[in-house]
Design an enzyme around this catalytic site. Sequence first.
Site, mmCIF file in Angstrom:
data_model
loop_
_atom_site.group_PDB
_atom_site.id
_atom_site.type_symbol
_atom_site.label_atom_id
_atom_site.label_comp_id
_atom_site.label_asym_id
_atom_site.label_seq_id
_atom_site.Cartn_x
_atom_site.Cartn_y
_atom_site.Cartn_z
ATOM 1 N N ASP A 169 1.001 -1.207 -0.133
ATOM 2 C CA ASP A 169 -0.120 -0.049 -0.119
ATOM 3 C C ASP A 169 0.745 1.280 -0.030
ATOM 4 O OD1 ASP A 169 -1.798 -2.090 0.670
ATOM 5 O OD2 ASP A 169 -2.429 -1.149 2.680
ATOM 6 N N GLU A 218 -10.518 -1.880 3.570
ATOM 7 C CA GLU A 218 -9.239 -1.232 3.893
ATOM 8 C C GLU A 218 -9.056 -0.089 3.142
ATOM 9 O OE1 GLU A 218 -6.365 -5.050 4.556
ATOM 10 O OE2 GLU A 218 -6.895 -4.632 2.309
#
Length: 601
Positions: free
Chosen positions: A147, A321
């Site tokens: 990420d 998320e």
Amino acid sequence: MRKYAYTIKVTLLGLFLGLTSVVQADSSWTIRHLVCEQNIVSLDVTEDYLLLPIQDDAPEGKICVVKDNEQKGTLMNVRLARERVDSYFPFALSAYKGQHISIEIQGVPETALCWKELKLSGSFDMANKESFRPVYHHTPAYGWMNDPNGMFYKDGVYHLYFQYNPYGSVWGNMHWGHSTSTDLMHWKFEGCAIVPDAWGAIFSGSCVVDHENTAGFGKEAVVAFYTSAKSTPWGDIQMQSMAYSLDNGKTFTKYEGNPILTSSEKDFRDPKVFWYAPGKHWVMILAVGQHMEIYSSVNLKEWKKESEFGAMQGAHGGVWECPDLVEIPVEGTREKKWVLICNLNPGGPFGGSAAQYFVGSFDGKKFVNESPTQTKWMDWGKDNYATVTWNNAPDGRCIALGWMSNWQYANNVPTRQYRSANTLARDLTLYREGQELYLKSTPSVEVKKARGKKVSIPSFRVSEKHEIVNLFEDNQGAYEVEILIQNAGASKIAFCLLNDKGEKVSMYYDLNRKQFVMDRSESGTVDFSKDFPAVTVAPANVDKELTLRLFVDRSSIEAFGEDGKFVMTNLVFPSQPYVKMCFEADKNGYAVKTLNVYKLQ
């Protein structure tokens, strides 16, 4: 031979007497193999690095420095080579140069190959040498990346942090890696910015620039928010922590009051923080299982829960998320709308991870989705996840970036020294189609400034037969293709990228179904995962004229159709660069009016 014989003799004698075995691995150090796969490397530090031989699929061991019988730092997970060496990773020793230290390595058997392959070195080669490594997309210099985190812009510099494992090419040891850029196309690796501590690994989060010193760390301080993730005998814990930087994000000091926010929820992570000007307060949005929670604060330290969002909204095939909440202009109007970006895994439209979004209103405390019965996707490929935006972006722009992979196979893609890249930076706007508002993702304007050599192919007509078009001669697999097609009544407009090995990525517009399709099942290496050979489909409401920009960068293809009304991002791993294009049509045909190829560098 004398050295080898000595090693065997000492080892056998040690086993006979019930002692530890000792291996003289190098004139610079000794290795002691203790019981229960505990090992100690003792050495006088004369170089900056100990190069660790890594095997990607080996079981995890643990490593740390011991000085004067005290452990320095936290134990890091390492997959030291058992049978083969996939790559080498640097274990930094410069802080101990000129000193005698021990390195404890747990969970690795005495018979492992790694003991013969450990190396001391004064440097570590971070050149981008792998054939699949992109030219103009951001990648870590080495190690695993997922990420994007903490992105902010300040003083002419874009800062990108990212989930990072500096000790291997698979997920683990989550740090915040750091890279910087002045043009969103060329990146400088800055090393690790935030490292694991007593509260756990450093999971995803965000950064803000505290212009008015609301937190008391200093005017213009950069404040980072991240999830501290810790495994305990009683279960896994996820908490929110923060750190601040007084040197524009180069180094961080962790807040002594960490953690600042806790929960009994198992999944409680990925804080995105921003300033809400109308209310004169900060907002934090958190991913919690399959919903989002919104908090407010006036000082970045104390947070109040305001609302939740997510029940009966959008896709719920997996855990939510990496949230984001941004205000975006509606094209052709003075109107702005709030967009809540929600990444989820699994549950994407073609399996695995993907990014969805919601358009609505936000009053500083509560987000309301205007289209609760629709699911809207940011990208119609398999490889755009964890998309978030830059804080403090210049000129009021909303600039997004994603992780270019999919959790179905991210740990197994055929690279070695590094794994994963980011997508191109994308400017986000909203456009109206009928009664609905949709996101438009356009390659950021900086992309055109990176264009180099240009090849313009004269316009041509495609009927039942196909045309083969050779791209520029020095093709290294990193380029942009700009296409304008005028349809003469064809129901299918097909083309592909291919190489001299016959590997290809097939694409076509289905005009009857109003779809754009990409098929990578014959794109090159695809056998590392059953989920990789895939066909992806995007809605494409086009008719007589079609515009498309394809960004090819060795191991990825990003397709932007109709100025970003649809986007499709897919990884590919060809054995050679795609050097040709093939066009096909049904009997009605079409005309390729513009075909420009730009080398990107």
